[in-house]
Design an enzyme around this catalytic site. Structure first.
Site, PDB file in Angstrom:
ATOM      1  N   LYS A  36      27.393 -17.403 -33.134  1.00  0.00           N
ATOM      2  CA  LYS A  36      28.246 -16.274 -33.508  1.00  0.00           C
ATOM      3  C   LYS A  36      27.411 -15.009 -33.534  1.00  0.00           C
ATOM      4  CE  LYS A  36      30.006 -15.827 -37.744  1.00  0.00           C
ATOM      5  NZ  LYS A  36      30.940 -16.027 -38.874  1.00  0.00           N
ATOM      6  N   VAL A  51      32.012 -15.712 -30.415  1.00  0.00           N
ATOM      7  CA  VAL A  51      31.273 -16.963 -30.562  1.00  0.00           C
ATOM      8  C   VAL A  51      31.071 -17.556 -29.172  1.00  0.00           C
ATOM      9  CG1 VAL A  51      31.231 -19.249 -31.625  1.00  0.00           C
ATOM     10  CG2 VAL A  51      32.313 -17.341 -32.820  1.00  0.00           C
ATOM     11  N   ASP A  97      38.453 -16.970 -47.767  1.00  0.00           N
ATOM     12  CA  ASP A  97      39.132 -16.708 -46.478  1.00  0.00           C
ATOM     13  C   ASP A  97      39.564 -18.026 -45.835  1.00  0.00           C
ATOM     14  OD1 ASP A  97      40.225 -15.114 -44.538  1.00  0.00           O
ATOM     15  OD2 ASP A  97      38.377 -14.842 -43.416  1.00  0.00           O
ATOM     16  N   LEU A 130      33.550 -19.014 -26.632  1.00  0.00           N
ATOM     17  CA  LEU A 130      34.434 -20.001 -27.256  1.00  0.00           C
ATOM     18  C   LEU A 130      35.599 -19.344 -27.981  1.00  0.00           C
ATOM     19  CD1 LEU A 130      31.800 -22.454 -28.776  1.00  0.00           C
ATOM     20  CD2 LEU A 130      33.224 -22.834 -26.760  1.00  0.00           C
ATOM     21  N   GLN A 159      36.859 -15.554 -30.588  1.00  0.00           N
ATOM     22  CA  GLN A 159      36.561 -14.259 -31.197  1.00  0.00           C
ATOM     23  C   GLN A 159      36.832 -14.354 -32.684  1.00  0.00           C
ATOM     24  OE1 GLN A 159      35.443 -11.513 -29.456  1.00  0.00           O
ATOM     25  NE2 GLN A 159      35.181 -10.385 -31.364  1.00  0.00           N
ATOM     26  N   GLY A 160      35.779 -14.290 -33.511  1.00  0.00           N
ATOM     27  CA  GLY A 160      35.948 -14.326 -34.951  1.00  0.00           C
ATOM     28  C   GLY A 160      36.189 -12.950 -35.519  1.00  0.00           C
ATOM     29  N   GLY A 161      36.344 -12.891 -36.839  1.00  0.00           N
ATOM     30  CA  GLY A 161      36.599 -11.613 -37.480  1.00  0.00           C
ATOM     31  C   GLY A 161      35.434 -10.655 -37.391  1.00  0.00           C
ATOM     32  N   PHE A 162      34.184 -11.184 -37.236  1.00  0.00           N
ATOM     33  CA  PHE A 162      33.013 -10.313 -37.210  1.00  0.00           C
ATOM     34  C   PHE A 162      32.329 -10.285 -35.851  1.00  0.00           C
ATOM     35  CE2 PHE A 162      33.451 -11.833 -41.601  1.00  0.00           C
ATOM     36  CZ  PHE A 162      33.662 -10.617 -42.226  1.00  0.00           C
ATOM     37  N   GLY A 163      32.836 -11.025 -34.886  1.00  0.00           N
ATOM     38  CA  GLY A 163      32.222 -10.985 -33.572  1.00  0.00           C
ATOM     39  C   GLY A 163      32.536 -12.216 -32.747  1.00  0.00           C
TER      40      GLY A 163
END
Length: 836
Positions: free
Chosen positions: A559, A546, A655, A538, A540-544
């Protein structure tokens, strides 16, 4: 209209420079309309219609007949392509028969020159109304789709000129609004593309939705980009403004370097760029074009080419390719599709050598090599240890973007460690180091000859390998028959022991074991099956990354934290923070997975994704109406008010940004991603913490590392301005003078032109000026440098719900009113707004 205005309108009408015998006819509608006109999109009320052999339909409202019958006419009205479910309000050229048969000629297809509602087509029975100086397009249900946003009492008429320019004019014949100032993908003869405006391609030749290419004029040249994150430049023609400034007889002020506008004009025989000083033009470059006697137009097309077309008497034919003056066939971003390599106009897929072509890449269509290539094994951030870089000799990219100086080994390692990196390019500066370029998105590549371009470039594309299969050894038959049963039994016992140990280890590794109110704990196997082996990404977040999944009939979003060592603090913060709280404007955490090797979070699925994809032009499904944007702002405020004021401990999110605001199928907004959140006891006035968050949204007090929940309120103010303006707070793609949105707002406040920051590509928003000014007031209140002057989020909610206003709010009056002055004559005046 009053009789005096009516008289002026008639005098103007008869004084317009139109060949009268060709402009008025009983066979076609007039090219001019009076105010208080209404047209409904159906054959009953618009009789001037035609249906073409493929099923396309036009319904002409105004028609400008050409003085020469063998040239195309211009018309404006409703147009659709088969099967005609959706219509655009557009200006288009139409072919007609000879003077003895002046009907529309359906053997020649209409050509769209301009569209009002490319991102939001309308249905049958939509309406176009010319009222109160404003041209307004509404869908069949009455919802507002588009408007000229003029609402000017001076406007008395609507004219479709011979040039194809649709003009709203006043009683003195002066232009109030014109379509030439709002181009879509086409320039007509005599039309200019001004600094900051764009030509944006269609997505496909038969699809009128907005495409991925755009051409724009900046203060130092003409630039063409393909949309990516960030956009990638594929063409530029620069000029030196300084040379123009020193021209004699210019009468320029001491700050003349800023006192100019830049634009290109499409004229017969040339595409010319000008810089204008006090109404004096200097021609900075001139691209020569063929100059036929018939009509012409120029279009930025879905392949990135800028082509000139001419009328040959029966249809439009391509005449010139403007960017080809500087670009060859292989320099266009999509000439060979994603990952395709262009060599002398031929397309192929990357390969280590001719025998390994199918190992890493496959052509999407063997019969159409220009469709591009796909990786034989998709890249996976969960299997980065099995990724490698495939070297490609004598291959380069059309634009390498930003770089840094390092050695080749470090450049390659940086790409392998970055999940977002798709390719690395290394340009040698000397023997030991050079320039490293990492590409997060890869379009077409091209072959090159180092001896021709004068430098050496190493290209590496990231490819995915599968984990190696377990090794097996050949057993002696005697050992097999005698020892096999014993070996199998021992292996089974060992497996059982390992499983029990692992289960105990997983239980011990659960950081939330024994905590009440925690969400469901899932095993990694359960989530792998729920996501079909993490097959549908779905985002790409800041930590990985999704991934989309399904538990029973319920859609979920999973996530995956990339670095479970460094991400443990964020993982625990997220689960503890939102695991036991529930609010309609917070994304619901359904469960988690925590073991020695994996940390995953399971959320409710949000159909419409993150807010940034809607307000920063990344979503092909269209833009958001003002009513939807206002509701999103209110939803965010309610979610933050709950976190700050209604939980047992105050929760500072730290954030808040559009990427962390998710939208469900009804565009309800919910706050997500609590990995950086901090809990603040009610008896604590502040907390000390290291800087965390995203550049552009950080409050000034982060410099001291002393933080309260008021840091979220500053970030909220930034997000409100981004929602209103449709652009990022810090945007390097903007001209240098306006790449900081908060600084730009300060300048606009000083000159009373606050509404200039509005989303200029969504003209529906500009109809709500008074309401938007109130929202900007609220944003400015939230952006005070002194955090004590910012409102509480409960106050923000009340303002947005209309229960109080900023002028009567005690907090606003005491803290900010001396700093921010709003009145009717000057909507905004300077405020000490902070931008970092």
């Amino acid at each position: 209209m009053p009789w005096a205005e009516s008289l002026l309108f008639l005098l103007l009408l008869f004084s317009l420079p139109i060949p009268f015998s060709h402009s008025w006819s009983f066979d076609y509608p007039s090219p001019i309309a009076n105010i208080n006109s209404l047209w409904t999109n159906n054959n009953a009320t618009i009789p001037y219609s035609a249906t073409y052999p493929d099923g396309s339909t036009i319904r002409a409202i105004l028609v400008r007949q050409n003085p020469t019958w063998y040239s195309p006419f211009f018309a404006c009205g409703f147009i659709c392509t088969a099967p005609c479910n959706d219509f655009l309000f557009a200006i288009f050229s139409v072919s007609v028969g000879d003077p003895s048969n002046p009907a529309f000629n359906t053997s020649s297809m209409p050509q769209i020159m301009w569209t009002a509602n490319r991102s939001r087509p309308v249905k049958d029975n939509a309406s176009l109304q010319f009222k109160d100086g404003n041209l307004i397009l509404r869908d069949f249900d009455g919802s507002l789709v588009w408007s000229t946003n003029t609402s000017d009492s001076r406007v008395v008429g609507l004219n479709l000129a011979e040039t194809g320019n649709m003009v709203l004019f006043d009683a003195m014949g002066k232009t109030v609004w014109e379509s030439f100032e709002h181009p879509t993908d086409t320039l007509l003869l005599g039309q200019s593309l001004r600094q900051g405006k764009r030509l944006t391609s269609d997505s496909l030749a038969t699809n009128w939705t907005q495409g991925q290419f755009y051409l724009t004029v900046l203060d130092n040249g003409l630039y063409a980009f393909i949309e990516a994150d960030p956009p990638q430049l594929y063409y530029q023609r620069r000029f030196n403004i300084t040379d123009a400034i020193v021209q004699p007889n210019m009468n320029i002020s001491s700050d003349g370097a800023k006192n100019y506008t830049t634009y290109i004009s499409f004229l017969k025989g040339s595409l010319s760029a000008f810089v204008s000083f006090n109404n004096t033009d200097i021609n900075l470059f001139d691209i020569s074009l063929p100059s036929p006697s018939s009509a012409q137009f120029m279009s930025l097309e879905n392949d990135g080419h800028l082509r000139v077309y001419r009328w040959d008497g029966t249809s439009w034919k391509p005449q010139a390719d403007v960017l080809h003056v500087d670009l060859d066939d292989c320099a266009y971003p999509t000439v060979c599709g994603d990952y395709g390599i262009c060599s002398e106009g031929q397309c192929s897929c990357p390969s280590r050598n001719s025998g390994d072509e199918d190992q890493f890449f496959r052509q999407l269509d063997n019969r159409q090599p220009n469709m591009g290539c796909s990786l034989a094994i998709p890249l996976s951030c969960d299997l980065t240890q099995y990724q490698q870089l495939l070297p490609l000799p004598n291959v380069m990219y059309f634009n390498l973007g930003q770089n840094w100086t390092t050695d080749e080994y470090s450049c390659k390692e940086a790409c392998l460690k970055a999940c977002s990196c798709k390719a690395a390019f290394f340009k040698y500066n000397n023997v030991s180091n050079g320039s490293c370029y990492l590409m997060p998105k890869l379009f077409s590549l091209m072959n090159y000859q180092p001896e021709v371009v004068g430098y050496n470039l190493s290209a590496y594309i990231k490819v995915q390998m599968l984990p190696p299969p377990p090794r097996s050894k050949q057993l002696n038959p005697l050992v097999y028959h005698v020892g096999a049963p014993i070996i199998v039994a021992v292996i089974c016992i060992i497996i059982l022991i390992i499983r029990r140990i692992m289960k105990r280890k997983m239980d011990d590794d659960d950081p939330f074991k024994g905590l009440a109110g925690m969400p469901t704990r899932f095993s990694y196997k359960q989530l792998r099956e729920a996501t079909n082996n993490f097959s549908k990404k779905l985002g790409q977040g800041g930590f990985g990354p999704v991934y989309e999944g399904k538990l029973g009939n319920v859609k979920i979003a999973v996530k995956c934290l990339r670095d479970i060592g460094h991400g443990k603090e964020e993982f625990m913060a997220e689960v503890i923070t939102i695991g036991s709280i529930h609010h309609i404007n917070l994304v619901r955490l359904i469960g988690y997975c925590s073991d020695k090797f994996h940390r995953l979070l399971v959320y409710e699925h949000m159909t419409n994704g993150s807010l940034d994809k809607w307000i920063f032009r990344k979503n092909p499904r269209g833009t958001l109406s003002w009513a939807t944007r206002y509701k999103i702002i209110l939803d965010i405020a309610k979610g933050l008010a709950y976190l700050h004021e209604e939980c047992r401990q105050k929760i500072a999110h730290l954030d808040i940004k559009p990427g962390n605001i998710l939208l469900d199928d009804k565009f309800n907004a919910k706050i997500s991603d609590f990995g950086l959140a901090k809990l603040i006891d009610r008896d604590e006035s502040h907390v000390m913490t290291k800087i965390r968050g995203t550049r552009g949204y950080l409050a000034p007090e982060w410099l001291s590392s002393t933080i309260t929940e008021k840091a979220d309120i500053y970030s909220f103010g930034v997000v409100v301005l981004e929602i209103v303006s449709g652009r990022k707070n810090l945007d390097n793609n903007q001209p240098e003078a306006s790449n900081n949105l908060i600084n730009l707002l300060q300048e606009k406040i000083k000159v009373g032109q606050v509404l200039d920051i509005l989303d200029n590509q969504n003209e529906e928003i500009q109809l709500h000026g008074e309401e938007i000014i109130e929202v900007i007031k609220l944003a400015v209140w939230c952006l005070q440098r002194d955090c004590s002057k910012r409102p509480a989020m409960s106050q923000v909610v009340k303002v947005l719900e209309g229960k109080i206003d900023t002028e009567t709010s005690a907090g606003y009056d005491a803290a900010s009113k001396d700093d921010i002055n709003f009145d009717a004559s000057s909507p905004l005046s300077p405020a000490p707004v902070s931008a970092r």
